[in-house]
Write an enzyme that holds these catalytic residues in place. Structure first.
Site, PDB file in Angstrom:
ATOM      1  N   GLU B 250     -29.931  11.534  10.642  1.00 54.13           N
ATOM      2  CA  GLU B 250     -30.926  11.121   9.651  1.00 54.13           C
ATOM      3  C   GLU B 250     -31.180  12.239   8.648  1.00 54.13           C
ATOM      4  O   GLU B 250     -31.311  11.995   7.457  1.00 54.13           O
ATOM      5  CB  GLU B 250     -32.226  10.706  10.338  1.00 54.13           C
ATOM      6  CG  GLU B 250     -33.190  10.073   9.363  1.00 54.13           C
ATOM      7  CD  GLU B 250     -34.436   9.500  10.009  1.00 54.13           C
ATOM      8  OE1 GLU B 250     -34.546   8.273  10.066  1.00 54.13           O
ATOM      9  OE2 GLU B 250     -35.293  10.276  10.457  1.00 54.13           O
ATOM     10  N   GLN B 287     -39.140  25.676 -24.485  1.00 58.18           N
ATOM     11  CA  GLN B 287     -38.608  26.317 -23.275  1.00 58.18           C
ATOM     12  C   GLN B 287     -39.391  25.910 -22.016  1.00 58.18           C
ATOM     13  O   GLN B 287     -38.834  25.804 -20.928  1.00 58.18           O
ATOM     14  CB  GLN B 287     -38.653  27.828 -23.458  1.00 58.18           C
ATOM     15  CG  GLN B 287     -37.590  28.526 -22.671  1.00 58.18           C
ATOM     16  CD  GLN B 287     -37.555  30.007 -22.980  1.00 58.18           C
ATOM     17  OE1 GLN B 287     -38.571  30.694 -22.903  1.00 58.18           O
ATOM     18  NE2 GLN B 287     -36.401  30.496 -23.348  1.00 58.18           N
TER      19      GLN B 287
END
Ligand SMILES: Cc1cc2nc3c(=O)[nH]c(=O)nc-3n(C[C@H](O)[C@H](O)[C@H](O)COP(=O)(O)OP(=O)(O)OC[C@H]3O[C@@H](n4cnc5c(N)ncnc54)[C@H](O)[C@@H]3O)c2cc1C
Lengths: 82, 387
Positions: B250, B287
């Site tokens: 899993e 940015q």
């Protein structure tokens, strides 16, 4: 060193309650093997003895005592050789 | 070391992605879209059946039981492609529970008779599986469970209560963990296969959740449920082995879905950052925004590496206790952070349900809890480092 001695050393190093452990003592009854401790033990067996345990070998019967673990390890080492 | 996929693997992954994009985009009847199903907590049964038809439920199952016999790496690649191609994370979560926490234990620990009886029907989607471990008082400390299995003649009698069980409301086959001997802790835990309709087995109403709303979750109550001896999965006392083995599957394959979802988020986020303009320029040129996107990409790249490493280790037969704990931890933390960033980059639009970004965040948070909480993963990592 025998497999039993290595295993007794491992338990003594990792658990203060294991100092006087005997190879035939029940690890479960002495509270030395909870679900996390077994994962750690398996990692140790795989690294120290170079054996790989299958998922279905991760069975309480194989981890009842140090003797039982040693039998499992030795049979795995035997399989590897043959 | 070879990080590349073979041609066959790339083609397979692409075929799963194309399938998910085309076939899982919309249902033929209301509620049609993921967003609509998310609102009402609707399970996409049609999508589940389509996945069965395509072979998703058959991935790891050998051909002799009607499966495709794919290894862990291929399963993880397929899950990654599904996560990227399909927005219904709840449907994919249901599929993952079915395949990796029910089919896999049956495959690894089942008797030949059990495999013949259940796997071909599970592969076709005729039976839905669930995995019932957690209890109201036993979550992280799973092996302290109190659901009891008492041996009476040639059968076991199960009593107890399970909670947070994915698929329980729709399941036909319940893998129930119970203890045959509480004093033995983890060593007394045993897996039992119980079919819907068994006398004394009842399932509560679906639980309302924060996310993964399209994956039904429920409680399971067992009152004197009689289980024949031949419905023990593996051997008595082998429950913890079953649980640990399936958790490794899993932690690689389920979390590959999240990796795919992060890839989808990144593509959409880059597109958005290029299109959305503020102060006369695309927000991606700020940015503060582009660095968030760069960080998202870095997490995806690392998540992929760590996840495929676990799959590769497992495919070659090695145990991956440490690596799968690291991978589970890293992928889920990345999924939550990337989802937060995807919301933030969209500003108010990200917060609104219509833009389908906030749903990923709600869906992502559960990943820090299921398959062992992230705190437990850190305990495992520390413990395996000798601490
Ligand atoms: C969406 C979803 C689906 C699920 N599906 C299933 C399923 O199909 N089958 C199933 O059996 N279960 C399922 N679960 C249950 C899940 O496995 C448990 O929720 C999980 O193991 C945590 O248990 P708990 O919720 O009881 O939390 P607790 O164990 O009570 O933990 C509460 C908090 O304490 C922390 N904590 C606990 N112990 C420690 C420790 N030793 N060290 C540090 N921190 C600790 C935890 O990390 C957590 O933050 C699901 C859960 C979710 C959210």
């Amino acid at each position: 060193m025998t497999t039993q001695q290595i295993l007794l050393g491992y338990f003594a190093d990792t658990n203060a309650k294991a100092k006087d452990l005997g190879a035939g003592d029940s690890l479960l009854d002495r509270g030395l093997l909870d679900s996390m401790a077994i994962v750690k033990l398996i990692a140790f067996l795989e690294e120290r003895f170079g054996v790989q345990l299958g998922d279905d070998e991760f069975d309480p019967d194989h981890f009842e005592t140090v003797d039982a673990i040693a039998t499992l390890v030795e049979s795995k080492l035997g399989e590897k050789k043959s | 070391m070879d990080f590349g996929l073979s041609e066959e693997q790339s083609a397979f992954k692409k075929s799963v992605y194309d399938f998910a994009k085309k076939e899982l985009a919309s249902a033929s009847a209301e509620p049609k879209t993921t967003r609509e199903r998310d609102k009402v907590g609707g399970f996409f049964r049609e999508g589940f059946d389509k996945c069965a038809e395509f072979g998703i439920l058959a991935l790891p199952v050998p051909e002799q039981y009607g499966g495709l016999g794919k290894d862990v790496v291929d399963c993880a690649l397929a899950m990654q492609a599904l996560g990227r191609g399909c927005t219904d994370s709840g449907l994919l979560f249901t599929i993952s529970s079915h395949v990796f926490t029910c089919e896999i234990p049956l495959l690894q620990f089942g008797s030949e008779e059990q495999k013949q009886r259940f796997l071909p029907r599970m592969v076709k989607g005729e039976l839905i599986g669930c995995h019932a471990m957690s209890e109201p008082e036993a979550g992280s400390d799973a092996f302290s469970l109190t659901t009891s299995a008492e041996k009476r003649g040639d059968r076991f009698v199960l009593n107890g209560q399970k909670t947070f069980i994915s698929n329980a409301p729709i399941a036909d086959l319940f893998l129930v963990f119970a203890t045959t001997n509480r004093a033995r802790g983890w060593a007394g835990v045993t897996g039992f296969l119980v079919e819907r309709g068994a006398k004394g087995l009842s399932v509560g109403k679906p639980l309302e959740k924060m996310g993964l709303k399209t994956s039904p979750t429920g409680e399971v109550v067992l009152e004197d449920v009689e289980v024949p001896e031949d419905m023990v999965l593996g051997r008595v006392g082998q429950g913890s082995a079953i649980f640990n083995a399936e958790m490794e599957w899993e932690r690689s394959c389920l979390f590959a879905l999240h990796l795919g979802a992060m890839e989808r988020q990144l593509e959409d986020t880059i597109r958005y950052a290029k299109e959305r303009k503020q102060f006369g320029q695309p927000i991606g040129s700020f940015q503060a925004v582009s660095h968030k996107i760069a960080d998202m990409k870095v997490r995806i790249e690392l998540a992929e590496l760590v996840l495929l490493k676990v799959a590769w280790l497992k495919a070659k037969g090695s145990r991956a206790s440490l690596e799968s704990a690291i991978s589970k931890l890293f992928v889920s933390e990345s999924f939550v952070q990337n989802s937060l960033d995807a919301v933030q980059i969209r500003g108010g639009y990200g917060y609104m349900a219509e833009y389908e970004v906030e749903r990923d965040l709600r869906d992502a948070i559960g990943s820090k809890i299921y398959s062992g909480t992230n705190e437990i993963q850190k305990n495992i990592i520390a413990s395996l480092l000798g601490l």
